[in-house]
Design a protein around this motif. Structure first.
Motif, mmCIF file in Angstrom:
data_model
loop_
_atom_site.group_PDB
_atom_site.id
_atom_site.type_symbol
_atom_site.label_atom_id
_atom_site.label_comp_id
_atom_site.label_asym_id
_atom_site.label_seq_id
_atom_site.Cartn_x
_atom_site.Cartn_y
_atom_site.Cartn_z
ATOM 1 N N ARG A 1 -4.248 -1.573 -7.024
ATOM 2 C CA ARG A 1 -4.899 -2.762 -7.579
ATOM 3 C C ARG A 1 -5.100 -2.643 -9.083
ATOM 4 N N GLY B 1 0.813 -1.210 0.000
ATOM 5 C CA GLY B 1 0.000 0.000 0.000
ATOM 6 C C GLY B 1 0.848 1.262 0.000
ATOM 7 N N TYR C 1 -3.859 0.690 -1.389
ATOM 8 C CA TYR C 1 -3.260 -0.402 -2.154
ATOM 9 C C TYR C 1 -3.467 -0.203 -3.643
#
Length: 132
Positions: free
Chosen positions: A25, A17, A23
């Motif tokens: 993604r 993160g 985080y």
């Protein structure tokens, strides 16, 4: 199991993160995910060299030339309007990562561009990775 090499600090953002962006993604790529990899679990590999234009941020592991995590490639779409903020880049394909699982210990490995298959001795050092 295939691996995907990602330059730092982005590999760390996927695994650990970011202090303000959360985080990561979304992985930005110039091409769509090959269909045979959709839904597959892959290994996230940190490249030897950092991304030349990346913003460097506070304390982070910054491990290089190592496998860091597993992740599932869940979908892919082309961004023409600026979606997937803050990580998605306009006019790139956004590869969506889900179920990211950090490895207990990073596993040293030399990477390659694109998808690649780690050698058997490297996969054997990744207890979380299924064998071929």
């Amino acid at each position: 199991m295939k691996a995907l090499t990602i330059r730092q600090p982005y590999a760390d953002a996927i695994v650990h993160g970011h202090h303000t962006h959360g985080y990561k993604r979304t992985e930005n790529r110039s091409r769509p995910i090959p269909p045979k990899y959709l839904g597959q679990t892959i290994l996230i590999h940190a490249a030897k060299a950092p991304h030349p234009a990346a913003e460097i941020w506070g304390p982070r592991p910054d491990v290089r030339s190592a496998l860091l995590a597993t992740a599932v490639l869940t979908s892919c779409h082309f961004d023409g309007a600026g979606c997937c903020a803050p990580w998605g880049m306009p006019n790139w394909f956004h590869w969506q990562l889900d179920d990211v699982q950090p490895l207990t210990t990073p596993v040293p490995a030399s990477g390659q561009l694109g998808f690649w298959t780690p050698p058997d001795n490297v996969l054997a050092a990744v207890p979380e990775a299924p064998t071929r």
